[in-house]
Design a protein around this motif. Sequence first.
Motif, PDB file in Angstrom:
ATOM      1  N   LYS A 108     -21.361  33.608  19.950  1.00  0.00           N
ATOM      2  CA  LYS A 108     -21.276  32.156  20.111  1.00  0.00           C
ATOM      3  C   LYS A 108     -22.005  31.700  21.365  1.00  0.00           C
ATOM      4  CE  LYS A 108     -16.799  32.559  22.365  1.00  0.00           C
ATOM      5  NZ  LYS A 108     -15.386  32.220  22.285  1.00  0.00           N
ATOM      6  N   ILE A 109     -22.218  30.383  21.427  1.00  0.00           N
ATOM      7  CA  ILE A 109     -22.735  29.721  22.624  1.00  0.00           C
ATOM      8  C   ILE A 109     -21.704  28.671  23.014  1.00  0.00           C
ATOM      9  CG2 ILE A 109     -24.531  28.220  23.552  1.00  0.00           C
ATOM     10  CD1 ILE A 109     -26.505  29.612  21.691  1.00  0.00           C
ATOM     11  N   VAL A 110     -21.325  28.671  24.279  1.00  0.00           N
ATOM     12  CA  VAL A 110     -20.257  27.794  24.755  1.00  0.00           C
ATOM     13  C   VAL A 110     -20.793  26.872  25.853  1.00  0.00           C
ATOM     14  CG1 VAL A 110     -17.984  27.731  25.855  1.00  0.00           C
ATOM     15  CG2 VAL A 110     -18.526  29.547  24.234  1.00  0.00           C
ATOM     16  N   THR A 111     -20.515  25.557  25.701  1.00  0.00           N
ATOM     17  CA  THR A 111     -20.790  24.585  26.754  1.00  0.00           C
ATOM     18  C   THR A 111     -19.438  24.037  27.210  1.00  0.00           C
ATOM     19  OG1 THR A 111     -20.992  22.695  25.250  1.00  0.00           O
ATOM     20  CG2 THR A 111     -22.993  23.986  25.656  1.00  0.00           C
ATOM     21  N   LYS A 112     -19.461  23.039  28.075  1.00  0.00           N
ATOM     22  CA  LYS A 112     -18.193  22.523  28.588  1.00  0.00           C
ATOM     23  C   LYS A 112     -17.302  21.973  27.477  1.00  0.00           C
ATOM     24  CE  LYS A 112     -15.992  19.698  31.992  1.00  0.00           C
ATOM     25  NZ  LYS A 112     -16.032  19.254  33.347  1.00  0.00           N
ATOM     26  N   TYR A 113     -17.881  21.234  26.519  1.00  0.00           N
ATOM     27  CA  TYR A 113     -17.069  20.607  25.487  1.00  0.00           C
ATOM     28  C   TYR A 113     -17.356  21.084  24.065  1.00  0.00           C
ATOM     29  CZ  TYR A 113     -15.665  17.386  29.140  1.00  0.00           C
ATOM     30  OH  TYR A 113     -15.155  16.845  30.291  1.00  0.00           O
ATOM     31  N   ARG A 114     -18.354  21.944  23.896  1.00  0.00           N
ATOM     32  CA  ARG A 114     -18.701  22.397  22.545  1.00  0.00           C
ATOM     33  C   ARG A 114     -18.783  23.913  22.488  1.00  0.00           C
ATOM     34  NH1 ARG A 114     -22.330  17.730  22.708  1.00  0.00           N
ATOM     35  NH2 ARG A 114     -21.645  16.265  21.115  1.00  0.00           N
ATOM     36  N   GLU A 115     -18.569  24.408  21.282  1.00  0.00           N
ATOM     37  CA  GLU A 115     -18.716  25.835  21.011  1.00  0.00           C
ATOM     38  C   GLU A 115     -19.471  25.973  19.697  1.00  0.00           C
ATOM     39  OE1 GLU A 115     -15.653  29.338  19.986  1.00  0.00           O
ATOM     40  OE2 GLU A 115     -15.306  28.360  21.925  1.00  0.00           O
ATOM     41  N   PHE A 116     -20.559  26.735  19.717  1.00  0.00           N
ATOM     42  CA  PHE A 116     -21.390  26.923  18.536  1.00  0.00           C
ATOM     43  C   PHE A 116     -21.342  28.387  18.113  1.00  0.00           C
ATOM     44  CE2 PHE A 116     -23.307  23.593  21.130  1.00  0.00           C
ATOM     45  CZ  PHE A 116     -23.423  22.559  20.229  1.00  0.00           C
ATOM     46  N   ASN A 117     -20.978  28.645  16.865  1.00  0.00           N
ATOM     47  CA  ASN A 117     -21.058  29.989  16.331  1.00  0.00           C
ATOM     48  C   ASN A 117     -22.533  30.372  16.309  1.00  0.00           C
ATOM     49  OD1 ASN A 117     -21.184  32.254  14.519  1.00  0.00           O
ATOM     50  ND2 ASN A 117     -19.140  31.691  13.836  1.00  0.00           N
ATOM     51  N   ILE A 118     -22.852  31.597  16.639  1.00  0.00           N
ATOM     52  CA  ILE A 118     -24.250  32.015  16.746  1.00  0.00           C
ATOM     53  C   ILE A 118     -24.983  31.879  15.414  1.00  0.00           C
ATOM     54  CG2 ILE A 118     -24.123  34.501  16.278  1.00  0.00           C
ATOM     55  CD1 ILE A 118     -25.819  32.915  19.309  1.00  0.00           C
ATOM     56  N   THR A 119     -24.259  31.950  14.298  1.00  0.00           N
ATOM     57  CA  THR A 119     -24.897  31.784  12.986  1.00  0.00           C
ATOM     58  C   THR A 119     -25.290  30.337  12.723  1.00  0.00           C
ATOM     59  OG1 THR A 119     -22.749  31.534  11.905  1.00  0.00           O
ATOM     60  CG2 THR A 119     -23.683  33.764  11.996  1.00  0.00           C
ATOM     61  N   GLU A 120     -24.742  29.377  13.490  1.00  0.00           N
ATOM     62  CA  GLU A 120     -25.075  27.961  13.356  1.00  0.00           C
ATOM     63  C   GLU A 120     -26.315  27.574  14.164  1.00  0.00           C
ATOM     64  OE1 GLU A 120     -21.639  25.963  14.819  1.00  0.00           O
ATOM     65  OE2 GLU A 120     -20.432  26.421  13.056  1.00  0.00           O
ATOM     66  N   VAL A 121     -26.737  28.448  15.088  1.00  0.00           N
ATOM     67  CA  VAL A 121     -27.861  28.143  15.976  1.00  0.00           C
ATOM     68  C   VAL A 121     -29.148  28.691  15.371  1.00  0.00           C
ATOM     69  CG1 VAL A 121     -28.806  28.434  18.295  1.00  0.00           C
ATOM     70  CG2 VAL A 121     -26.338  28.205  17.973  1.00  0.00           C
ATOM     71  N   PHE A 122     -30.098  27.766  15.112  1.00  0.00           N
ATOM     72  CA  PHE A 122     -31.367  28.165  14.505  1.00  0.00           C
ATOM     73  C   PHE A 122     -32.414  28.515  15.554  1.00  0.00           C
ATOM     74  CE2 PHE A 122     -29.976  24.986  11.119  1.00  0.00           C
ATOM     75  CZ  PHE A 122     -29.328  25.958  10.386  1.00  0.00           C
ATOM     76  N   ASP A 123     -32.487  27.719  16.613  1.00  0.00           N
ATOM     77  CA  ASP A 123     -33.532  27.917  17.606  1.00  0.00           C
ATOM     78  C   ASP A 123     -33.179  27.169  18.885  1.00  0.00           C
ATOM     79  OD1 ASP A 123     -35.895  28.912  18.617  1.00  0.00           O
ATOM     80  OD2 ASP A 123     -37.199  27.514  17.543  1.00  0.00           O
ATOM     81  N   MET A 124     -34.018  27.369  19.908  1.00  0.00           N
ATOM     82  CA  MET A 124     -33.902  26.682  21.185  1.00  0.00           C
ATOM     83  C   MET A 124     -35.306  26.305  21.616  1.00  0.00           C
ATOM     84  SD  MET A 124     -31.372  29.277  23.134  1.00  0.00           S
ATOM     85  CE  MET A 124     -29.765  29.668  22.460  1.00  0.00           C
TER      86      MET A 124
END
Length: 97
Positions: A36-52
């Motif tokens: 996962k990727i975690v910010t202060k108010y959000r959490e994204f499952n790594i499978t939901e992240v396509f690119d940066m």
Amino acid sequence: MNCIAVLPYYKVQREVTGLAQEVLQSDRFMILYSDKIVTKYREFNITEVFDMSFRRMGNEGGFFYLHTSTGVYPYMVNIDPKPFIQSFRTMTTQKLT
């Protein structure tokens, strides 16, 4: 769960009180984990992240964009996020093999 990479980012908020305007800057961190990727108010499952991606603004800093299945999320950064992006891409490439 071990931290793979950390990216400092900041949020600017403007508050108007009476006749004065205040600009408040909050320093925050985006943390890359293996799942996962975690910010202060959000959490994204790594499978939901396509690119940066990153778009430089001025001499220092710019906008870091997190491309996900639910949309693109912009974050303001003072540093070049290439190491963070490279860590993400290396990690996701290794999971595919």
